[in-house]
Scaffold this active site. Structure first.
Site, PDB file in Angstrom:
ATOM      1  N   HIS A  76      70.107 -31.970  50.682  1.00 30.46           N
ATOM      2  CA  HIS A  76      70.293 -31.263  50.819  1.00 30.46           C
ATOM      3  C   HIS A  76      69.256 -30.133  49.483  1.00 30.46           C
ATOM      4  O   HIS A  76      69.662 -30.728  48.613  1.00 30.46           O
ATOM      5  CB  HIS A  76      72.312 -30.365  50.454  1.00 30.46           C
ATOM      6  CG  HIS A  76      72.516 -30.759  52.080  1.00 30.46           C
ATOM      7  ND1 HIS A  76      74.263 -29.953  51.738  1.00 30.46           N
ATOM      8  CD2 HIS A  76      72.861 -31.638  53.097  1.00 30.46           C
ATOM      9  CE1 HIS A  76      74.367 -30.644  53.454  1.00 30.46           C
ATOM     10  NE2 HIS A  76      73.636 -31.110  53.197  1.00 30.46           N
ATOM     11  N   TYR A 205      80.650 -23.064  48.630  1.00 31.71           N
ATOM     12  CA  TYR A 205      82.030 -22.903  47.404  1.00 31.71           C
ATOM     13  C   TYR A 205      81.879 -21.916  47.843  1.00 31.71           C
ATOM     14  O   TYR A 205      81.930 -20.228  47.740  1.00 31.71           O
ATOM     15  CB  TYR A 205      81.540 -23.638  46.622  1.00 31.71           C
ATOM     16  CG  TYR A 205      80.969 -24.714  45.834  1.00 31.71           C
ATOM     17  CD1 TYR A 205      79.411 -24.518  46.689  1.00 31.71           C
ATOM     18  CD2 TYR A 205      81.969 -25.387  45.484  1.00 31.71           C
ATOM     19  CE1 TYR A 205      79.364 -26.250  46.339  1.00 31.71           C
ATOM     20  CE2 TYR A 205      81.236 -26.628  45.062  1.00 31.71           C
ATOM     21  CZ  TYR A 205      80.089 -27.116  45.643  1.00 31.71           C
ATOM     22  OH  TYR A 205      79.466 -28.317  45.283  1.00 31.71           O
ATOM     23  N   PRO A 297      85.753 -31.665  39.884  1.00 28.94           N
ATOM     24  CA  PRO A 297      85.289 -31.619  41.553  1.00 28.94           C
ATOM     25  C   PRO A 297      84.349 -31.025  41.727  1.00 28.94           C
ATOM     26  O   PRO A 297      84.036 -31.183  42.399  1.00 28.94           O
ATOM     27  CB  PRO A 297      85.834 -32.305  42.318  1.00 28.94           C
ATOM     28  CG  PRO A 297      87.653 -31.615  42.511  1.00 28.94           C
ATOM     29  CD  PRO A 297      87.775 -31.893  40.472  1.00 28.94           C
ATOM     30  N   LYS A 301      80.458 -34.180  39.966  1.00 25.81           N
ATOM     31  CA  LYS A 301      79.471 -34.971  38.961  1.00 25.81           C
ATOM     32  C   LYS A 301      80.211 -35.714  38.238  1.00 25.81           C
ATOM     33  O   LYS A 301      80.063 -36.909  38.220  1.00 25.81           O
ATOM     34  CB  LYS A 301      79.780 -33.898  37.904  1.00 25.81           C
ATOM     35  CG  LYS A 301      78.790 -32.877  37.336  1.00 25.81           C
ATOM     36  CD  LYS A 301      77.806 -33.353  38.192  1.00 25.81           C
ATOM     37  CE  LYS A 301      76.362 -31.900  37.993  1.00 25.81           C
ATOM     38  NZ  LYS A 301      74.929 -32.242  38.664  1.00 25.81           N
ATOM     39  N   TYR A 389      73.139 -28.893  38.703  1.00 26.48           N
ATOM     40  CA  TYR A 389      73.941 -29.036  40.364  1.00 26.48           C
ATOM     41  C   TYR A 389      73.089 -30.064  40.072  1.00 26.48           C
ATOM     42  O   TYR A 389      73.460 -31.078  40.885  1.00 26.48           O
ATOM     43  CB  TYR A 389      73.604 -27.864  41.278  1.00 26.48           C
ATOM     44  CG  TYR A 389      74.564 -28.456  42.610  1.00 26.48           C
ATOM     45  CD1 TYR A 389      73.914 -28.916  43.143  1.00 26.48           C
ATOM     46  CD2 TYR A 389      76.272 -28.133  42.230  1.00 26.48           C
ATOM     47  CE1 TYR A 389      75.256 -29.517  44.837  1.00 26.48           C
ATOM     48  CE2 TYR A 389      76.744 -27.950  43.139  1.00 26.48           C
ATOM     49  CZ  TYR A 389      76.227 -28.867  44.294  1.00 26.48           C
ATOM     50  OH  TYR A 389      77.284 -29.308  45.468  1.00 26.48           O
TER      51      TYR A 389
END
Ligand code: APR
Ligand code: PHB
Length: 400
Positions: A76, A205, A297, A301, A389
């Protein structure tokens, strides 16, 4: 009394951290024994997160367990943030010089590592009970454990505490040495796994007045979703239809209409916690992974931070055993904690922007909407999010 055996590194815990450390050291010719308290089926049956940083992917390939990952992993280059149902894409590749993340379940990582360990014939003791670390201050620490009712002893040069948040190793660090830092969040995540196609080709998200939601996946035919839920949530109060209704509601109309639903094959509630134990070394004991730290979460990570610890610890132990160089093990805790606290910060920040906090006057939500509006409109803010990220660069302890 049963057997007394000798090894270089006694590893407590056969989760991702312990298995990956064992595999990396095995490939360097360093003897290890892994003691895991649960059975293989239980360990392989755990449903956990599923986003791997590029550094973690590289490490799994270096460990020789990247075959299925290369075949089945979903690469991704971005994800969406849905703000009150309006989706905004966060590009990962552009701001980071082409970096990406790979969606591949931790369950699969664990299966790959267990298979490699067993194929190598390296010692992996399942259902090792009452594991007890001893003599950590000396040069030959020991691990006592019971297997099938018989007591055994493992004499080591080093012990790696990879036994997770509820493990025994952290507890053996003297109370006047150990420092812990913890925040517990006032909500949990209800997760559902379903054999239905993901709603989008990338993760979503969602910040919504009714609460956070996350659309993830395990394959083109298997979806993983989460919704924020109260801490006292009982899974029996959440039939599938109620979960699907909330998911449709929190992702907005487009995703809601496109969302394929079906029977859950797994459903569970987990609390959110930020936790750090310092130091990550005491004598010949080295803590790695959830044994030393827990992150919420939101930033995906947990596994990646465990892999980063193992990366540093494997380097340090190879230098120690092969070159009698102690710089790596002496610098291990500080180097890990520099990364741990940066990742804690990111995970806390990302959680703070996306979840519903009920403090009544709406101040926090307006701050969130302002932060998200700034994020969406700022290349600098997007770059900061992207580089955290995809994963921060590794620092080699004792490298000068
Ligand atoms: N003796 C032996 N084994 C133990 C003991 C003990 N006293 N206590 C715990 N264990 C085992 C657990 O059964 C588990 O298999 O140690 C392992 C720890 O694995 P994890 O908890 O998965 O921790 P870690 O390997 O650090 O991986 C971190 O796993 O839980 C996720 O979100 C977490 O993604 C993160 C990753
Ligand atoms: C998951 O796929 O389980 C997942 C993905 C991203 C997260 C957390 C969990 O931030």
């Amino acid at each position: 009394m049963g057997t007394t055996t000798r090894t270089q590194v006694g590893i407590v815990g056969g989760g991702p951290a312990g298995l990956l450390l064992g595999q990396l050291l095995y490939r360097q010719g360093i003897d290890t024994v892994i003691l895991e308290q649960r059975g293989r089926q239980h360990v392989e049956g755990r449903i956990r997160a599923g986003v791997l940083e590029q550094g973690t992917v590289d490490l799994l390939h270096e460990a020789g367990v990247g075959g299925r990952l290369a075949r089945d992993g979903l690469v991704h280059h971005g994800f969406d943030i849905a703000i009150d149902g309006v989706r905004h894409r966060i590009d990962l590749a552009g701001p980071t010089g082409g970096k990406s993340v790979t969606v591949y379940g931790q369950t699969e990582v664990t299966k790959d590592l267990i298979a490699a360990r067993l194929d190598a014939g390296a010692p992996l003791v399942f259902e090792a009970e009452a594991v007890t670390p001893l003599d950590l201050d000396g040069d030959t620490p020991r691990l006592r454990y019971t297997k099938d009712g018989v007591s055994h002893e493992l004499v080591c040069d080093v012990i790696a505490g990879c036994d997770g948040y509820h493990g025994v190793c952290r507890q053996t660090v003297p109370a006047d040495v150990l420092r812990v830092y913890e925040r517990v969040y006032p909500f949990g995540w209800l997760g559902i796994l379903a054999e239905v196609p993901p709603v989008s080709h990338e993760l979503i998200y969602a910040n919504h007045p009714d609460g956070f939601a996350l659309a993830s996946m395990r394959s083109p035919t298997r979806s993983r979703y989460y919704i924020q839920c109260p801490l006292d949530t009982r899974i029996e109060d959440w039939p599938d239809d109620r979960i699907w209704e909330q998911l449709r509601n929190r992702f907005g109309a487009d995703a809601g209409e496109a969302m394929a639903t079906g029977p859950s094959i797994e459903k569970s509630v987990a609390p959110l916690r930020s936790f750090v134990a310092e130091p990550m070394r005491h004598g010949r004991l080295f803590l790695a992974g959830d044994a030393a730290h827990i992150v919420p979460p939101t930033g995906a990570k947990g596994l990646n931070l465990a892999a980063a610890d193992v990366r540093l610890l494997s380097w340090a132990l190879v230098d120690f055993f092969k070159n009698a160089d102690t710089a790596g093990i002496d610098g291990y805790s500080e180097a890990c904690l520099r990364r741990v606290w940066k990742v804690q910060r990111f995970s806390w920040w990302f959680s703070a922007q996306l979840h519903r906090y009920d403090e009544g006057d709406g101040f926090t939500r307006r701050l969130q909407l302002a932060e998200l509006a700034y994020l969406i409109g700022s290349d600098a803010a997007r770059t900061s999010l992207a580089e955290n990220y995809v994963g921060l660069p590794f620092e080699r302890p004792g490298a000068g």
